[in-house]
Design an enzyme around this catalytic site. Structure first.
Site, PDB file in Angstrom:
ATOM      1  N   GLU A 164      -5.197  -5.448  -4.673  1.00  0.00           N
ATOM      2  CA  GLU A 164      -4.815  -6.183  -3.661  1.00  0.00           C
ATOM      3  C   GLU A 164      -4.794  -7.396  -3.459  1.00  0.00           C
ATOM      4  OE1 GLU A 164      -8.790  -5.117  -1.212  1.00  0.00           O
ATOM      5  OE2 GLU A 164      -8.192  -2.503  -1.435  1.00  0.00           O
ATOM      6  N   SER A 221       0.623  -1.225  -0.121  1.00  0.00           N
ATOM      7  CA  SER A 221      -0.142   0.066  -0.120  1.00  0.00           C
ATOM      8  C   SER A 221       0.923   1.510  -0.675  1.00  0.00           C
ATOM      9  CB  SER A 221      -1.076  -0.149   1.307  1.00  0.00           C
ATOM     10  OG  SER A 221      -1.933   0.984   0.753  1.00  0.00           O
ATOM     11  N   HIS A 224      -4.413  -0.554  -4.369  1.00  0.00           N
ATOM     12  CA  HIS A 224      -5.814  -1.043  -4.222  1.00  0.00           C
ATOM     13  C   HIS A 224      -6.342  -0.876  -5.167  1.00  0.00           C
ATOM     14  CE1 HIS A 224      -5.015  -0.875   0.550  1.00  0.00           C
ATOM     15  NE2 HIS A 224      -4.536  -0.052  -0.244  1.00  0.00           N
TER      16      HIS A 224
END
Lengths: 270, 270
Positions: B196, B127, B169
């Protein structure tokens, strides 16, 4: 041959109504006979009321609703005549499979072609009505996180857009993966995703115009390398070299460069 | 030079933990010294507890949390030594701007480079930690329905991925438009969107591997034609000829064909 308006659904019907205004303009103006086909919908009267209000507000006073609940209605000679003599034809949303099951191969279906091809009528379709304009119609499919093999199913559409498969509500419903899934498996077709309140206008003169507030996204997998033939349904292929074009609303695009084939594919059988 | 693992966030930490297992494997196994950097997060202890549980379950027994609340901590010699001598470094999520403000240009920041480049440590980021690995880091941006000019902002990242801008994401947050916005304005960079629970693994041997359950989407606008220089910020450019590659998890990809430049851009300054 008249203009085509391929509309991504949810076009504004109460505010500035840019897309509907364009439809009236391309049909020759507010004094011309216009028809609204609601066969894609299970609530045709409700849909018609909405468009009646919009067209009234735009001073188009010769608009007629042509309800067709079944194939018998779609074979009606009087309805077919009304289509054939209209200067603008608007096919509403609903379910494109329903539209094709009712109208495909009927008198009214043939009258659409006659009006558009021979009489120069403007042919507009929104949402299901947009999908239904294609020869190879996106019938149904799930929009998932990746372009799974077999994510979408094609069926026979009205045949006015020969080699482009249309998807609608495109950005809003995140449909790029289902469109990629189709054109990766069928690179014979180009994909065009139309956003809501946005119309791809195909002019007779071979130019394009994008009207409304969103974009048209073109996906071209003709030169892509992929393993999609070798994987089972439901799996995700690798794809190298898909090509993507983005055509935002508010601009005209000529038949040149990267758009030459797209415009040919929209308009010509090969 | 060690391996890089660029992870799209939300990697599984309780079930089969495929991505974390791969990190341990690429770090030399469960007996090697591993460190977890939580500087991107405002709740570092909470994040660490989660990873501690996962690494325990995977029998990695030499994992150490290196909390850094500010630049003073990131200048700490003992922490920098722990990084420099680790065989695996895992940078967690949070906010990549926070990560860079704390660690950028510090002893600990330099130690990351030393561990990875000189000592062959595996460097993983998820992330915010994934975004932060780039030279040109996606700092923030809105994911909208179209690639608006200026939709995203770049900042200086850690510099381990020289010419690829990473977004994470990716499918889940529908970020293709913000990535397209960046690479249309900065075609010097290729874009890579990581889904993800998915890791893009860059092996020392110049091969790629995608691990987990999603895809890596590569966007290349080097040959695209666009009017983005001529429109105001907030408007949507036209784009012709963007190229898109899709790399699904479960496969390895060699440095050849369409991926040659992508792999070079991931690993080499030009």
């Amino acid at each position: 041959m008249g203009s085509l308006m391929i509309i991504g659904g949810a076009e504004d019907r109460t505010d500035n109504m840019e897309v509907l205004k364009k439809f009236i303009e391309l049909s020759g103006g507010e004094d011309q006979p216009l028809v609204v086909l609601t066969a894609a919908s299970t609530v045709p009267e409700k849909i018609w009321e909405m468009y009646q209000g919009a067209f009234n507000a735009l001073h188009a006073h010769k608009v007629r609703h042509l309800p067709m609940a079944d194939r018998a209605a779609a074979e009606d000679e009087e309805l077919a005549h009304a289509i054939a003599t209209a200067k603008g034809i608007f096919i509403t949303g609903g379910d494109q499979k329903r539209l094709m099951t009712i109208i495909g191969g009927t008198r009214c279906g043939n009258a659409l072609r006659q009006a558009w091809r021979e009489n120069g009528a403007c042919l507009a379709g929104t949402s299901a009505g947009a999908s239904g304009m294609c020869t190879h119609m996106m019938a149904e499919g799930h929009a998932d996180l990746a372009p799974e093999k077999g994510a979408a199913r094609l069926a026979a559409g009205l045949g006015f857009v020969p080699r482009v498969v249309i998807d609608q509500h495109f950005a809003q419903r995140h449909r790029i993966n289902r469109l990629l899934s189709v054109v990766t498996q069928s690179p014979f077709l180009l994909g065009a995703g139309i956003d809501e309140n946005t119309a791809l206008v195909v002019h007779q003169s071979d130019g394009l115009e994008v009207v409304g507030e969103g974009c048209v996204t073109v996906v071209d997998c003709r030169d892509a390398r992929t393993n999609i033939v070798d994987i089972p349904a439901g799996e995700v292929p690798h794809i190298f070299g898909a090509r993507l074009h983005l055509l935002p609303a508010g601009a005209c695009f000529r038949r040149e460069g990267e758009l030459t084939d797209f415009i040919d594919y929209l308009t010509k059988e090969h």
